[in-house]
Write a protein that holds these residues in place. Structure first.
Motif, PDB file in Angstrom:
ATOM      1  N   GLY A  87      45.638  33.272  51.832  1.00 49.99           N
ATOM      2  CA  GLY A  87      45.831  33.920  50.542  1.00 49.99           C
ATOM      3  C   GLY A  87      44.918  35.107  50.318  1.00 49.99           C
ATOM      4  N   ASN A  88      43.879  35.208  51.151  1.00 49.27           N
ATOM      5  CA  ASN A  88      42.965  36.341  51.045  1.00 49.27           C
ATOM      6  C   ASN A  88      43.020  37.248  52.269  1.00 49.27           C
ATOM      7  N   ALA A 299      44.071  36.419  46.347  1.00 50.52           N
ATOM      8  CA  ALA A 299      44.759  37.626  45.918  1.00 50.52           C
ATOM      9  C   ALA A 299      46.269  37.419  45.954  1.00 50.52           C
ATOM     10  N   ASN A 300      46.746  36.719  46.980  1.00 52.69           N
ATOM     11  CA  ASN A 300      48.182  36.467  47.149  1.00 52.69           C
ATOM     12  C   ASN A 300      48.392  35.045  47.658  1.00 52.69           C
TER      13      ASN A 300
END
Length: 323
Positions: A87-88, A299-300
């Motif tokens: 996710g980062n 971030a995502n």
């Protein structure tokens, strides 16, 4: 004489060439009972023309910077660490599941509590960046408890940098409750430092499955090596599942260097299982609950369809006759 010398030199060069032909795979691993199959891979890697260069980290969160820096090719850790890394921006893929279970919530015996609902007003601790963190928060949430790293909520959370310090904090009564991995939780019980409150598998997380992860670079650019790694993984898992005595001997003697008793190993593995598979939806559920509880600061947040790739595992299992 010269013909004999030439033959000897040819044999030496041939053997040297064979040794050099082994592909080196850099492995990030952790020192837990249920991670034993991953360590064992290096013992039988030659069967697949591989050499496993294992590096043991203090906790899962420490592995992923090394993966991002192209210092580690494959790694074993908890699901939340893998999710946070992906996710980062760390370019890694889940290629299998290698173990499930392996966690307990323990309390100090002198507190004489029997339920997590009774921990209000206490200090509760775990290791940041391990699946125990997510399991603990999910259980606190289920029991209607609030938490913060500062005083003022139902429980005060404390985080430790490694699992040995976590157990020592319970033993010294610096904290009241811990969420710990295996075999450290079993050893804490044996030493009289803690009693089991529960195995934290009754929330939306379920029984946690540890992912085996691989860099996208290996998966896409070294496909043959990647497949051989998965065959090696399946082979090592078959060996441990079919021969519990081998598993115990290797983990106790080679991984823990004699510092883990037979009884503690067996108790720990009664709370964990060597496996191959990553159940559908498990990584998405892990991601969803991490977002809910503010873990990972992603971030995502990743979607399972984008980064769980089990095709190599399927091929490896088929080649070794595993259903």
């Amino acid at each position: 004489m010269w013909m004999r010398l030439s033959a000897i030199l040819a044999l030496v060069f041939s053997l040297t060439g064979l040794a050099q032909a082994q592909d080196i795979v850099r492995l990030g691993n952790l020192k837990f009972a249920h991670y034993g199959t991953i360590s064992y891979m290096k013992e039988i890697a030659g069967k697949y023309n591989l050499k496993i260069d294992e590096r043991v980290f203090a906790k899962g969160a420490d592995i992923y910077p090394a993966m991002a820096a192209d210092l580690v090719d494959i790694a074993a850790s908890g699901g939340d660490g893998a999710v946070a890394a992906r996710g980062n921006g760390v370019k890694l893929l889940v290629v299998a599941g290698f173990a499930d279970g392996g966690a307990r919530i323990l309390a100090r015996p002198d507190l004489k509590i029997s339920s997590l609902a009774q921990v209000k007003g206490m200090k509760v601790a775990t290791v940041r960046g391990g699946i125990q963190d997510l399991l603990l928060l999910a259980e606190l949430d289920k029991h209607g408890l609030t938490w913060s790293e500062r005083p003022g909520k139902d429980v005060q959370l404390l985080y430790f940098g490694n699992y040995a310090d976590l157990s020592q904090a319970l033993a010294s009564k610096y904290v009241d409750v811990i969420c710990q991995s295996e075999p450290q939780s079993t050893q804490a019980i044996s030493a009289g430092w803690g009693i089991e409150l529960l195995k934290p598998y009754d929330t939306e997380v379920g029984v946690p499955v540890r992912p085996l992860v691989m860099t996208e670079k290996m998966y896409t650019e070294k496909r043959d090596v990647a497949l051989r790694v998965l065959k090696l993984f399946v082979d090592a898992t078959i060996a441990f599942r079919s021969d519990p005595a081998l598993a115990e001997k290797y983990v106790r003697e080679s991984v823990f260097k004699g510092q883990l008793s037979s009884e503690d190993f067996r108790d720990a593995m009664n709370n964990a299982r060597y496996t191959f598979d990553m159940p559908p939806g498990h990584m998405d559920k892990t991601t969803e609950l991490m977002v809910k509880h503010g873990l990972g600061k992603m971030a995502n947040p990743p979607k399972e369809a984008d980064w769980v790739k089990l095709d190599l595992l399927k091929e490896a299992k088929a080649s070794l006759g595993v259903n």
